[in-house]
Structure formats: C-alpha cells, structure tokens
Design a protein around this motif. Structure first.
Motif, mmCIF file in Angstrom:
data_model
loop_
_atom_site.group_PDB
_atom_site.id
_atom_site.type_symbol
_atom_site.label_atom_id
_atom_site.label_comp_id
_atom_site.label_asym_id
_atom_site.label_seq_id
_atom_site.Cartn_x
_atom_site.Cartn_y
_atom_site.Cartn_z
ATOM 1 N N THR A 124 3.879 -1.198 10.778
ATOM 2 C CA THR A 124 3.511 -1.351 9.490
ATOM 3 C C THR A 124 3.779 -2.822 9.001
ATOM 4 O O THR A 124 4.610 -3.290 9.570
ATOM 5 C CB THR A 124 4.462 -0.381 8.401
ATOM 6 O OG1 THR A 124 5.651 -0.686 8.803
ATOM 7 C CG2 THR A 124 4.237 1.286 8.936
ATOM 8 N N ARG A 145 4.855 -4.860 5.722
ATOM 9 C CA ARG A 145 5.559 -4.590 4.210
ATOM 10 C C ARG A 145 5.438 -5.941 3.371
ATOM 11 O O ARG A 145 5.568 -7.028 4.171
ATOM 12 C CB ARG A 145 6.973 -4.122 4.491
ATOM 13 C CG ARG A 145 7.434 -3.405 3.418
ATOM 14 C CD ARG A 145 9.004 -3.086 3.578
ATOM 15 N NE ARG A 145 10.055 -4.331 3.663
ATOM 16 C CZ ARG A 145 10.601 -4.775 2.475
ATOM 17 N NH1 ARG A 145 10.273 -4.325 1.240
ATOM 18 N NH2 ARG A 145 11.402 -5.867 2.891
ATOM 19 N N THR A 168 4.199 -0.906 1.309
ATOM 20 C CA THR A 168 4.142 -0.876 2.841
ATOM 21 C C THR A 168 2.615 -0.621 3.315
ATOM 22 O O THR A 168 2.011 0.374 2.502
ATOM 23 C CB THR A 168 5.060 0.382 3.279
ATOM 24 O OG1 THR A 168 6.419 0.009 2.950
ATOM 25 C CG2 THR A 168 4.797 0.353 4.895
ATOM 26 N N TYR A 169 1.883 -1.399 4.192
ATOM 27 C CA TYR A 169 0.757 -1.160 4.709
ATOM 28 C C TYR A 169 0.981 -0.537 6.003
ATOM 29 O O TYR A 169 1.458 -1.091 6.955
ATOM 30 C CB TYR A 169 0.092 -2.411 4.570
ATOM 31 C CG TYR A 169 -0.119 -3.238 3.130
ATOM 32 C CD1 TYR A 169 -1.258 -2.887 2.584
ATOM 33 C CD2 TYR A 169 0.657 -3.831 2.643
ATOM 34 C CE1 TYR A 169 -1.574 -3.315 1.336
ATOM 35 C CE2 TYR A 169 0.710 -4.470 1.427
ATOM 36 C CZ TYR A 169 -0.656 -4.317 0.687
ATOM 37 O OH TYR A 169 -0.827 -4.617 -0.609
ATOM 38 N N SER A 170 0.206 0.613 6.257
ATOM 39 C CA SER A 170 0.250 1.086 7.820
ATOM 40 C C SER A 170 -1.134 1.179 8.339
ATOM 41 O O SER A 170 -2.172 1.392 7.528
ATOM 42 C CB SER A 170 0.779 2.272 7.758
ATOM 43 O OG SER A 170 0.542 3.225 6.558
ATOM 44 N N ASP A 180 6.976 -4.565 11.059
ATOM 45 C CA ASP A 180 7.631 -3.709 11.710
ATOM 46 C C ASP A 180 7.118 -3.417 13.032
ATOM 47 O O ASP A 180 6.168 -2.457 12.829
ATOM 48 C CB ASP A 180 8.068 -2.819 10.916
ATOM 49 C CG ASP A 180 9.068 -1.484 11.574
ATOM 50 O OD1 ASP A 180 9.263 -1.952 12.777
ATOM 51 O OD2 ASP A 180 9.754 -0.956 10.912
ATOM 52 N N LYS A 217 6.915 -7.996 0.904
ATOM 53 C CA LYS A 217 8.428 -8.335 0.604
ATOM 54 C C LYS A 217 8.258 -8.417 -1.108
ATOM 55 O O LYS A 217 9.195 -7.820 -1.855
ATOM 56 C CB LYS A 217 9.167 -9.506 1.179
ATOM 57 C CG LYS A 217 9.482 -9.259 2.355
ATOM 58 C CD LYS A 217 10.158 -10.409 2.871
ATOM 59 C CE LYS A 217 10.259 -10.813 4.417
ATOM 60 N NZ LYS A 217 10.584 -12.145 4.799
ATOM 61 N N SER A 273 -2.568 0.417 2.368
ATOM 62 C CA SER A 273 -1.446 1.035 1.673
ATOM 63 C C SER A 273 -1.751 2.332 1.185
ATOM 64 O O SER A 273 -2.955 2.960 1.477
ATOM 65 C CB SER A 273 -1.178 0.332 0.388
ATOM 66 O OG SER A 273 -2.331 0.343 -0.377
#
Lengths: 537, 410
Positions: free
Chosen positions: A249, A251, A258-260, A244, A253, A269
C-alpha cells in the motif's frame, strides 16, 4: 554440401539426358565457390547471433535469447544439411513473416486484453518507483549543501559542508554526524582520513547507486533526507508518500489516506481516488464489454459503423460504375484518339492518395476554395462543414481517386471476353443493352468480383482519405463525443488511440479486432457468393 | 551455372537480412542500453533544428566531464509519444527536448524525473519555471519561451490600438480587404489564438490553486465571462471580423500581401513578413472584454527520463550546460525563440521583435499542462467554430463547459 557425387557412376553408360541431368545437378550443388559463399554467409549470421546472445544474456532477456538460439540452430541445420531444398528457399520468408506479421498481430491482439494507455504503460515496480520519485519534495528554502562523495570499503558516504560551515558525514540509513578532522579546500570539505574522495569520473561510474542514496538529516525521518542530483551539491527532501512493501500500500503522509492495490492497475483509496501513474494489467474482455456497453462509446460506434459500411459500399459501387462505363466507351472502336484519353483517365491513379485528398480539402474551402470561387462564381457552399455535403464530398473525392483503377481492371476484363459471344448474341437478335446485361456483365463479374471485394476491404479501412480530407469532421458539437460525421471505424480508432491527452491503446486494439472480424466476415461471405458466379462458365 | 549462382546468392542475402532483422530487434535495444545502462554515454533526443547547437554544447560537455553525449535526431512531434512508449521498457533516452504542455502526460505516465535547479531557478524567467512545474515539482530545464502578439503593418496603421474595437476601426480606416487577420480552422477554429480575447472577458480555462498551479477541479471556462466571450465570438463572426475560412496559411499569405494592417500571430510568422518588405511593429494584444488580454505561453525545455541510469550526468548536462547563458543564447540564435534564461533573454532583446513579443509575454500565462487539458481541447475549438459560424452562443458554450466537466470526471 559436397561437390563429389556420393557414388561413382563409373563405367555405367548414361543416356545423354541423364548426363545432362547430372550436369545440372552438379551445377546446382555448386562448386567450392558456392560452399565458400555459404560458409561466409552463415558465418556472418552466426556471428551476429552470438553477439546478440551476449547482449541478451547480459540484460537477462532469456526468452528472446532462447528464440535467437533456436532460430540460429534451425538456420544452420537447414543450410548445412543435404536436400531440404524447399526449406532453403522458404526459411528467410518464414522468418520475416514471423517477425513482421505474426508477432505484430499477436502483440496488438494481446494489447486489446490489457488496460495499456495513458497512466498504465509499465510495470507495478516502475509505478511505485516513479510515485516515490515525484513525491519527494525539496523542503522549501532549504539550503544548498556542498557535497563530496566518499568511499570506504565499497560503501558510499556523503561528506557535506553545511551552510554554517560545519562538516558532517552520513550515508544510507546513517544520519549525518558531525566530524572535525576533514580536509578543507577553501571553506568546503573535500576529504576525510580513512576515506577515498570520489572524482567526477568515479561518481559517473556509480551514478545510479549515488543518485539512489538518501541520507537522513537526523534520526527522525520526518526531518528529511539529503539527496544529490549532480554529485556536487545536496538538497533536503521530504517524501509525502510512503510505500509499505509488505502490505503493498501507498500512504500519503500529508492527508493520511492509504491507497491500496485493488487489482485495477493503480493504487486506489477507499473512496475510489487513483494515484497515477499506475501499471499495465490484463483486463480480460473489459475493453470489448466497454465498446458495446458504455453509452459514450456505443452511440458513436453504431453510427460510425453504419457510415463505414455505406462509405465502403458506395465507394466501390460508384467507382466501379464509372470505371466500367468509361471502359465500355473507350473500348468502342468508333472512338478516336482513345490512347490519349486513356492516359488522361489514369492520371488520378498516379497521384498519391493522401496528397490528392489534401489538395481537394483546399479546393473545397467554403470561401477561398477553387470550386466555390471559380466554378460556382463565389457561392459559399459548405462542402466540408455541412454533415451531408461532407459525406458527399468524401464519396466524390474517393470516386475521383478510385475510378481509374476500376477503369483499368474492367478494360482488361472486357477485352478478354471473346467477340464471338457478342456476335452470337447479335445473331440471336439481342439488343446492345441486353448483350451487356446478360452476356458481358456476368462474365465480367466472374473475373472482377474478387477485386471488388478487396476494394471494399480497402475502403473499409481508407484512413488516408478521411484523415486528410475532413479529419472525420464536421463534428456535431451538441453530441458531446469526439466523433465527426465522416469518421469511419479506422479513423475513430485512431482518435481513441492517439488523439487527446488520454490515450487508450487497449480499447483501440479491441476496436481493431472488431474491425478485423467485420472485414473478414464480409470477405468470406462475399467470396462464397462469387463462387456461384463461376458456375456460369 | 550462372542462374544457380544468383539464386544461392539471393538466398544467402535473404538469410543474412532476416537474421539481422531478428537480431536487430534485440540488438537495437542493446545499443540504447549502452546509452542508458553503463554510464558511458548520455543519449539525448533532439529535433533537427536544435541538433546543430546541441552538438557544440555536447562536445564541450564531453571535453569537460568525459561523458560522451549521443544526440539522436527525432521529429519534434514524435518525441512525446515515443518517449512515453520507450521509457517503461528501459530503452528510452536519458534526456529529451520537449514542450511544457507535454509534462502532465509525462508525469501521469511516470516517465520523467524531477529536476533540482537549486539556486539556479532564480536565473530563469518565472513563467519558464512555472511552466516546467507540475504539482509543485520542477521537472525540466526551460530553454525557450514563446507567445503570440499583435503584429502591425506600420505603413497601414501608424499607432497602437488600445482595444479590439479600436483596432477594427483602425483596420477598416486603412481601407484594406481585412481589418484584422487571425488563422482559424473551418472545423476547429483556434482556441490558442483566440485565448487572449477569452481571458480579456475574465474566463480562463482553469482556476488556480494556492501555489499558482492550475486546478483541474475548478473549471472556469463556463463562467459569466465565458458567456460574454461566446456572445462576442458570435458577434465578430456575424460581422465577418472572425472568419473560419481564413486558415493559418491564408492569414499569413494575406498579411504578407499587405491586405490587412493587423495580424495576430507568433514570432514564427514574422520573418516571412519582414522578408516581404513589410515594416512591422509588435503590439500588445488589444483587450476585447475590458480586462487584460493574456495569451498562452509555450515553454520548451529538457526533461530527464525517470529510468535513466545516468541520472547524475543527465542532470549535470541539462542544468549546468543547457542552462548556461552561452548555450541558451546559441539556441536563440539558431531557432529565433526567446531564451528562458533571463540573462540570455536580455541580450536577445536587442532585437525589437524579440523584445516586443517578450513584453507581451509578461502578461502571458503558461498553457495548462494538466492531463485534464486534453478534454478541453477536444470540445473547445469545435464549439468556437460553431459559434463563429452562427450557432447559438450561450447554449453551445454551456454545453461545451458541461461536456468538458463530464470528460474530466469520467
């Protein structure tokens, strides 16, 4: 530079000396040949600089391009202007110094403030790119789609022949759509009216664009994308990671995690799991803080520092003592065939140090080494595998390698001490030992002390010997860290930076800076103290 | 005049070299850029041994596709670090030759791109493809497979031993100085050569995940079998069968001198023994702990840079050219390493030594390429050496297992 003098001396009479000076000045100014050489040389330099500029501008390296322009202008200015003689001689050296010393130093210093190392060696954009690349998985047992790459008004489309024989066309964000007017060759579609089919050469010319295209199979992205690795066949892929861009971030699936980007140089994460590769960031003093606070680093750092000092000091002391002793012995006129002894003495100095260390390592093998089998009649002394014997062996080999240097230096220094001083002391009734202790040694130290300090600094960083002889070993297997009994700081830095799968260049650079500060500090203090020796004169 | 002339010459020369060096820093990147950037030439890093064969293959490739291939010779050991350092700057090669156990580091650093073998995957030996995979993704085209086996001097030992003990008995009966030879390092033993014995006690390094890849979280080295293996190491050390003073060079020298009937080594040491006139046979590695002795297998192959702008040409080159039978056979003929392509391997198996190593390799497992393996190497060998030299087997082995676990977690 011009060859004609600026003002015509005319009929003014010159002294013979002035004439000679003018002649020399004229010669130095050079004739037309020298001007030609100068123009030719600078022409070559400028040509190379202009070529480099073209390349740099094309690759948009503005900073380096600016530097090249500045340096080229400076060089031209220096060599085309009159005078500036010192600059003419100094410029090449200064340029070399800047490139090979100052830049390298500053750059490695900079590394110490980053997290550069395994998993953090590039930019964030690269990390995103390669995470997305490696998260693309070929759908299990997905068929091989025969592919023809088409072009229409600069836009690329994929013409695919599905395994069942049907033909479809699609492109970036244009899902596959079946067509029935394709030109077939055998059972493979090779062209479509209104489109140009690209040959292999055309594909190669635009390969990065074509390799980046992913054609959705259907409107639903979860059905997967067609991508081509070679331009002639396509496979179905699904991606497990989603980037994204707005939120920055990643993600997963499959797991929904979610890793930011939380500023640690990797997508992380909530529960602290990192996605690798990450990217290089500046971490401030983190590496230095780690060096002194993290138990697994601090423990070995202290013991290694102590041994490094002991090793460097004892090496200098033993080599100097033996070298000086031999120098005195061979300086005595009663000694016969001194010339031949001296040649033999110098031999260890003539061998490359790392080679000798390697040979010594072989000779010190516990069971098959020369020392144990021949000299000690088969005793199995663990020269290199017992902690203290290994330390002793390192010092001994360094003594063997180092005393000829001290022997040479002190021989020269001893011969420079005037005989009269010895005679005067003898007349005053001094014994030989007293003469040595109170007259010769202090005078000797005045000239030799700076060499002892530099020798200390050299041994402080004597990587060759440690690496080739023991490689830092023996390790204490119960210690739980990869540092051995004979590791000195520099070999420990090497292990941190280059040994094992997880390299940490940032931490290694921080160590290098710490070592630099130590060595520089010792050198400054010692040089100050040697000044007091000079007052003896 | 003459003196001055010389001085000016020197200054001129210095300026030129200085400027060259200055521009060289940038110009060097330019030439590499040409390779990676404009789609005109493919830059391939290769070691000296393989360069000769690749030259012909590259010429064929150029003739067929019009893509020029620029071979850059590198020291094999240097390729890994230089590749990792250069790819992020965008100046690295498009393709490199490498060993499969570098793969984990490559992926962690994001410097390699996945390779799609498509249906060609079936043409390679399974272990080659498994080795070139990381987390279910194939990253390279394998070209050679290598593993160790028991090399037997047939004049000294006429038959194949079934177990380690039987081998030692046969070795002693041969009356030579050493019943069995394997090169070990006084400091760090050699986990690679001792691994088949370790697996025969049922103690692999890592457990495997469902898809057959190694699982860094499932450390198996310290299990009950590991303890038995440690005890066995101590016993063999005490009996003098394993001796850390016999380094790799010494082991080779003594086997060639006929001082032992058995030698645990790889194909690289066999030519020297054959040249010395020893009649050798290649046997399976005898089991020490009852289970099958599985050595590590090392696979070499070609990887594509994740930043290559010639991705299509690079894939075409390594999959369709380097993966062809002709090139794989040619690479085998020059390097003597068993080919990874099944068809080429079968052709090479006409040589009994290749076939012998290949048969042992059928039981072999790929050396783990996950980065966690780095933590294992750090403690593994030194602990083995300490145990062989009389350290307490169980406590040292458990300490090592704990240290590895901490290092992986940390």
């Amino acid at each position: 530079m011009t060859t004609t003098p600026e003002t015509d001396p005319g009929p003014i009479r010159q002294s013979a000396r002035a004439k000679r000076a003018t002649r020399i000045a004229d010669a130095a100014a050079g004739g037309w040949k020298i001007v030609a050489i100068k123009i030719l040389g600078l022409g070559v330099v400028d040509a190379i600089a202009i070529y480099a500029l073209f390349v740099l501008v094309r690759s948009e390296s503005w900073l380096v391009a600016g530097l090249v322009v500045a340096v080229t202008l400076l060089v031209n200015w220096i060599y085309f202007s009159r005078g500036k003689l010192p600059a003419k001689y100094l410029a090449p050296g200064l340029i070399f110094l800047a490139i090979f010393q100052i830049f390298v130093l500053l750059y490695s210093g900079y590394i110490a403030f980053t997290n550069y190392g395994t998993g953090h060696n590039s930019t964030k954009a690269d990390a995103v790119n390669s995470l997305l690349l490696s998260s693309q998985n070929r759908v299990a047992d997905s068929p091989n789609y025969r592919l023809t790459v088409l072009e229409q008004l600069g836009e690329i489309s994929f013409l695919v022949t599905e395994p069942d024989g049907s033909v479809s066309i699609g492109g970036e964000e244009r899902p596959l759509k079946e067509v029935n007017n394709a030109q077939l060759e055998g059972d493979v579609a090779v062209g479509l009216a209104g489109y140009t089919s690209l040959g292999f050469q055309d594909i190669l010319g635009r390969q990065s664009a074509i390799a980046a295209i992913s054609v959705p199979l259907t409107d639903d992205p979860n059905d997967g994308m067609l991508r081509t690795p070679d331009g002639s066949s396509a496979f179905l892929y699904t991606s497990s990671l989603d980037y994204d861009e707005a939120a920055g971030t990643m993600r997963d699936k499959n797991s929904g995690i979610t890793y930011s980007d939380i500023g640690t140089g990797a997508f992380t994460s909530d529960n602290g799991q990192e996605l690798l590769p990450g990217w290089k960031i500046e971490v401030g003093l983190d590496n230095f803080v780690r060096a002194f606070t993290e138990e697994s680093i601090r423990g070995p750092l202290i013991s290694v520092t102590v041994w490094t000092f002991a090793f460097a000091f004892l090496s200098v002391f033993t080599t100097f003592a033996l070298g000086l002793f031999l120098a005195i012995v061979f300086n005595d006129k009663r000694m016969k065939s001194r010339k031949y002894y001296r040649i033999i003495m110098i031999l260890p100095y003539a061998f490359p140090g790392f080679l000798s260390a390697l040979v010594w390592a072989g000779m010190m093998n516990q069971e098959f080494g020369f020392i144990n089998t021949v000299l000690l009649g088969g005793a199995e002394v663990p020269w290199l595998t017992n902690e203290w014997l290994a330390k002793g062996s390192v010092l001994f080999v360094n003594l063997w390698l180092g005393f000829p240097y001290m022997f040479l230096v002190t021989t020269g220094a001893l011969q420079a001490i005037p005989e009269e001083l010895t005679e005067a002391a003898t007349v005053d009734g001094a014994k030989p030992w007293a003469i040595f202790r109170f007259v010769k040694l202090p005078l000797l130290l005045v000239s030799v002390a700076p060499l002892l300090i530099s020798s200390f600094a050299f041994n402080f960083n004597n990587f060759n010997l440690i690496y080739m002889l023991t490689n830092g070993g023996p390790r204490d297997v119960s210690a739980g860290v990869n540092v051995g009994a004979t590791d000195i700081l520099i070999s420990m830095v090497y292990k941190v930076a280059f040994v094992g799968a997880n390299r940490d260049y940032g931490l290694a650079s921080a160590f290098a800076i710490i070592i630099f500060i130590l060595v520089a500090g010792i050198a400054i203090i010692s040089f100050r103290r040697t000044k007091s020796l000079e007052e003896l004169n | 005049m003459r003196v001055n002339n010389k001085g000016l010459w020197a200054v001129g020369a210095l300026t030129v070299t200085a400027s060259l060096a200055l521009t060289g820093c940038t110009a060097a990147s330019d030439t590499a850029d040409n390779g990676a950037g404009t789609g005109e030439a493919l830059t391939v890093w290769v070691d000296a041994d393989r360069a000769a064969v690749l030259k012909d293959a590259a010429a064929d490739f150029t003739a067929e596709t019009g893509v020029e291939v620029k071979l850059v010779q590198k020291e094999f050991g240097d390729i890994r670090d230089q590749f990792i350092a250069q790819v992020p700057t965008g100046k690295g090669p498009d393709v490199v030759i490498g060993a499969h156990d570098w793969l984990g580091t490559f992926v962690t650093n994001g410097v390699v791109a996945p390779v799609e073998l498509g249906d060609k995957a079936d043409a390679f030996q399974d272990v080659g493809i498994t080795a070139m995979s990381y987390e279910g993704q194939v990253y390279g085209v394998p070209y050679s497979i290598e593993n160790i086996a028991l090399v037997r001097n047939t004049a000294l030992a006429p038959s194949t031993p079934a177990t380690f003990d039987e081998m030692v008995t046969m070795g002693k009966a041969a009356g030579t100085e050493y019943p069995f030879l394997v090169g070990l390092d006084p400091e760090a033993a050699d986990p690679y050569h001792l691994y088949p014995f370790q697996t025969s006690f049922g103690a692999p390094v890592f457990g495997t995940a469902a898809d057959g890849s190694y699982d860094a979280d499932a450390l198996e080295i310290g299990n009950a079998g590991g303890d038995k293996f440690a005890a066995w190491l101590a016993a063999q050390g005490a009996a003098g069968v394993l001796n850390t003073n016999i380094t790799g060079d010494l082991a080779k020298e003594k086997f060639i001198a006929g001082e032992s009937p058995f030698y645990l080594t790889g194909p690289w040491n066999v030519p020297a023994a054959v040249e010395a006139g020893i009649d050798v046979a290649i046997d399976p590695i005898p089991s020490a702990g009852g289970e099958t002795a599985q050595p590590f297998v090392g696979v070499q192959g070609f990887f594509v840079s994740s930043k290559s702008e010639n991705a299509l040409a690079a894939n075409e080159f390594i999959v369709n050219y380097m993966g062809s039978e002709e090139v794989q056979t040619a690479l085998f003929e020059v390097g003597g390493r068993a080919p990874a392509l099944t068809a080429s391997f079968e052709a090479a198996s006409a040589d009994p030594i290749v076939a012998g190593f290949g048969a042992v390799g059928e039981n072999a497992v790929p050396m783990p390429s996950i980065p966690a393996m780095g933590a294992v190497w750090e403690f593994w060998g030194v602990t083995e050496a300490a145990i062989i030299n009389g350290g307490d087997a169980t406590s040292l082995w458990q300490k090592m297992s704990g240290d590895i676990e901490t290092a992986i977690a940390g």
